[in-house]
Design a protein around this motif. Sequence first.
Motif, mmCIF file in Angstrom:
data_model
loop_
_atom_site.group_PDB
_atom_site.id
_atom_site.type_symbol
_atom_site.label_atom_id
_atom_site.label_comp_id
_atom_site.label_asym_id
_atom_site.label_seq_id
_atom_site.Cartn_x
_atom_site.Cartn_y
_atom_site.Cartn_z
ATOM 1 N N CYS A 165 -16.552 -79.369 -34.756
ATOM 2 C CA CYS A 165 -16.488 -78.378 -33.679
ATOM 3 C C CYS A 165 -17.127 -77.061 -34.111
ATOM 4 C CB CYS A 165 -15.037 -78.139 -33.255
ATOM 5 S SG CYS A 165 -14.319 -79.533 -32.379
ATOM 6 N N PHE A 166 -16.886 -76.666 -35.354
ATOM 7 C CA PHE A 166 -17.484 -75.439 -35.874
ATOM 8 C C PHE A 166 -19.005 -75.541 -35.873
ATOM 9 C CE2 PHE A 166 -19.045 -72.963 -39.540
ATOM 10 C CZ PHE A 166 -18.684 -71.696 -39.119
ATOM 11 N N TYR A 167 -19.546 -76.647 -36.353
ATOM 12 C CA TYR A 167 -20.998 -76.842 -36.364
ATOM 13 C C TYR A 167 -21.561 -76.867 -34.941
ATOM 14 C CZ TYR A 167 -20.554 -78.023 -41.318
ATOM 15 O OH TYR A 167 -20.295 -77.998 -42.651
ATOM 16 N N ALA A 168 -20.867 -77.536 -34.030
ATOM 17 C CA ALA A 168 -21.324 -77.603 -32.642
ATOM 18 C C ALA A 168 -21.332 -76.216 -32.009
ATOM 19 C CB ALA A 168 -20.440 -78.556 -31.840
ATOM 20 N N LEU A 169 -20.293 -75.436 -32.275
ATOM 21 C CA LEU A 169 -20.231 -74.077 -31.744
ATOM 22 C C LEU A 169 -21.383 -73.233 -32.293
ATOM 23 C CD1 LEU A 169 -18.710 -71.979 -30.043
ATOM 24 C CD2 LEU A 169 -17.360 -71.453 -32.082
ATOM 25 N N ASN A 170 -21.671 -73.378 -33.565
ATOM 26 C CA ASN A 170 -22.800 -72.655 -34.158
ATOM 27 C C ASN A 170 -24.111 -73.043 -33.489
ATOM 28 O OD1 ASN A 170 -21.402 -71.089 -35.966
ATOM 29 N ND2 ASN A 170 -21.599 -72.533 -37.653
ATOM 30 N N LEU A 171 -24.308 -74.313 -33.226
ATOM 31 C CA LEU A 171 -25.531 -74.765 -32.569
ATOM 32 C C LEU A 171 -25.659 -74.185 -31.163
ATOM 33 C CD1 LEU A 171 -25.689 -78.500 -33.687
ATOM 34 C CD2 LEU A 171 -27.202 -76.637 -34.395
ATOM 35 N N VAL A 172 -24.539 -74.161 -30.428
ATOM 36 C CA VAL A 172 -24.554 -73.590 -29.076
ATOM 37 C C VAL A 172 -24.898 -72.108 -29.144
ATOM 38 C CG1 VAL A 172 -23.096 -72.989 -27.097
ATOM 39 C CG2 VAL A 172 -22.990 -75.285 -28.066
ATOM 40 N N LEU A 176 -28.347 -70.144 -27.631
ATOM 41 C CA LEU A 176 -28.261 -69.101 -26.611
ATOM 42 C C LEU A 176 -28.914 -67.792 -27.042
ATOM 43 C CD1 LEU A 176 -24.622 -69.694 -25.356
ATOM 44 C CD2 LEU A 176 -26.746 -70.381 -24.254
ATOM 45 N N CYS A 177 -29.186 -67.691 -28.334
ATOM 46 C CA CYS A 177 -29.817 -66.456 -28.835
ATOM 47 C C CYS A 177 -31.278 -66.418 -28.410
ATOM 48 C CB CYS A 177 -29.751 -66.404 -30.359
ATOM 49 S SG CYS A 177 -28.078 -66.173 -30.971
ATOM 50 N N PRO A 178 -31.717 -65.240 -27.910
ATOM 51 C CA PRO A 178 -33.139 -65.145 -27.511
ATOM 52 C C PRO A 178 -34.037 -65.151 -28.755
ATOM 53 C CG PRO A 178 -32.037 -63.037 -27.282
ATOM 54 C CD PRO A 178 -30.981 -64.035 -27.652
#
Length: 180
Positions: A165-172, A176-178
């Motif tokens: 979940c931590f890795y997935a959150l980091n990927l999301v 989203l970062c421009p």
Amino acid sequence: MQFPGILWSAMSSLIKEEMQKKIFRPDGQCLDEFIEIVYSAQGRYFLCVSVTKGQEVQISLLKHTRSNLDDKYEKTETWLLKDLVLLDGRESDTDNPHFDMHYDKIYTLEALSCAAKYAFARCLVQLSRRYYKKELKIVNFDTAYIEPTSLSSNRGDCMVLMQICFYALNLVCLSLCPVT
């Protein structure tokens, strides 16, 4: 075949109970863990870990066949955990379901998933500590997924889920970062 978590959990419990009833209980053993493995093009195979009345830990290879509506299980190989020299995960940095069991001979096996391989390894490590009071020699496994954590006293599953979940959150967040 991959099943959704709840369905697989229910099916897994039914398979475990059936193997316990047909194979292990009549021999006075208690089935602790099992995983399905890729072993042959013919039939399904399971790698099972059981404890005998004499507190010996056995690893058994079971072949599953179905005749009409009757499921049959046959032990094709049996090894003792105390004789296992090394459990080799082969590649700890990739999602790899292959592993080797080193006895007098090396047995190369493939679990259906990397998670199943780690569940099997966790079980062997715990039973080696409990019944033989010694550390099982393992290599090429990520120990964070093997060792118990403060979140889970007997299995690393909770920690694995949390890390995913931590890795997935980091990927999301990164997606989203421009980009400048």
